[in-house]
Design a protein around this motif. Structure first.
Motif, PDB file in Angstrom:
ATOM      1  N   SER A   1       0.816  -1.265  -0.087  1.00  0.00           N
ATOM      2  CA  SER A   1       0.071   0.053  -0.063  1.00  0.00           C
ATOM      3  C   SER A   1       1.008   1.138   0.078  1.00  0.00           C
TER       4      SER A   1
ATOM      5  N   ASN B   1      -6.669  -2.002   1.928  1.00  0.00           N
ATOM      6  CA  ASN B   1      -6.807  -2.715   0.617  1.00  0.00           C
ATOM      7  C   ASN B   1      -7.743  -4.072   0.490  1.00  0.00           C
TER       8      ASN B   1
ATOM      9  N   LYS C   1      -5.442   0.732  -2.139  1.00  0.00           N
ATOM     10  CA  LYS C   1      -3.912   0.491  -1.894  1.00  0.00           C
ATOM     11  C   LYS C   1      -3.349   1.710  -0.796  1.00  0.00           C
TER      12      LYS C   1
END
Length: 136
Positions: free
Chosen positions: A16, A47, A52
């Motif tokens: 992420s 996520n 993300k």
């Protein structure tokens, strides 16, 4: 808004990106989605709802606590355990730590530093793993 839970392991294995104040609506979606799944879920990473960004939320008593850009700075007393995940089927073995120190930003994007122990520390470790693309 309650979002659909992502189960695609290829997506979940991606790291992420840092969250910014522009990502604040994601916090609300995570809280809403965790509340909708609270019978069988105690934490959630962005996520897991298809975003993300480095944002997690977790249950702490009757409250839901958000953490933006969390980083675990210290880990003490390792142990082996098994965990399940809303994004996965079944349970898997993993290593966790009884006590952790976390630096993060709160929902207002103010820097925080806090120590967590026991079950809450385990939840945070699981969700931070999600941010790193680590699947139990």
């Amino acid at each position: 808004m309650v979002r659909v839970i992502v189960r695609d392991e290829l997506f979940l294995k991606q790291k992420s990106e840092m969250a910014t104040q522009a990502d604040a609506p994601i916090i609300i979606d995570l809280i809403d989605t965790l509340r909708a799944n609270q019978e069988h879920c105690v934490g959630m990473a962005a996520n897991m709802i298809g975003v993300k960004k480095r944002i997690i939320v977790f249950s702490f008593g009757i409250s839901i606590v958000p953490m933006v850009n969390p980083v675990i700075k210290k880990k003490l007393n390792p142990y082996e355990t098994e965990e399940g995940c809303l994004s996965l089927t079944g349970v898997r073995k993993t290593k966790r730590y009884e006590s952790i120190e976390v630096e993060y930003e709160d929902q207002d994007f103010k820097k925080q530093k806090q120590t967590f122990q026991g079950w809450v520390a385990q939840i945070i470790q699981h969700e931070v793993d999600h941010l790193e693309g680590v699947i139990i």
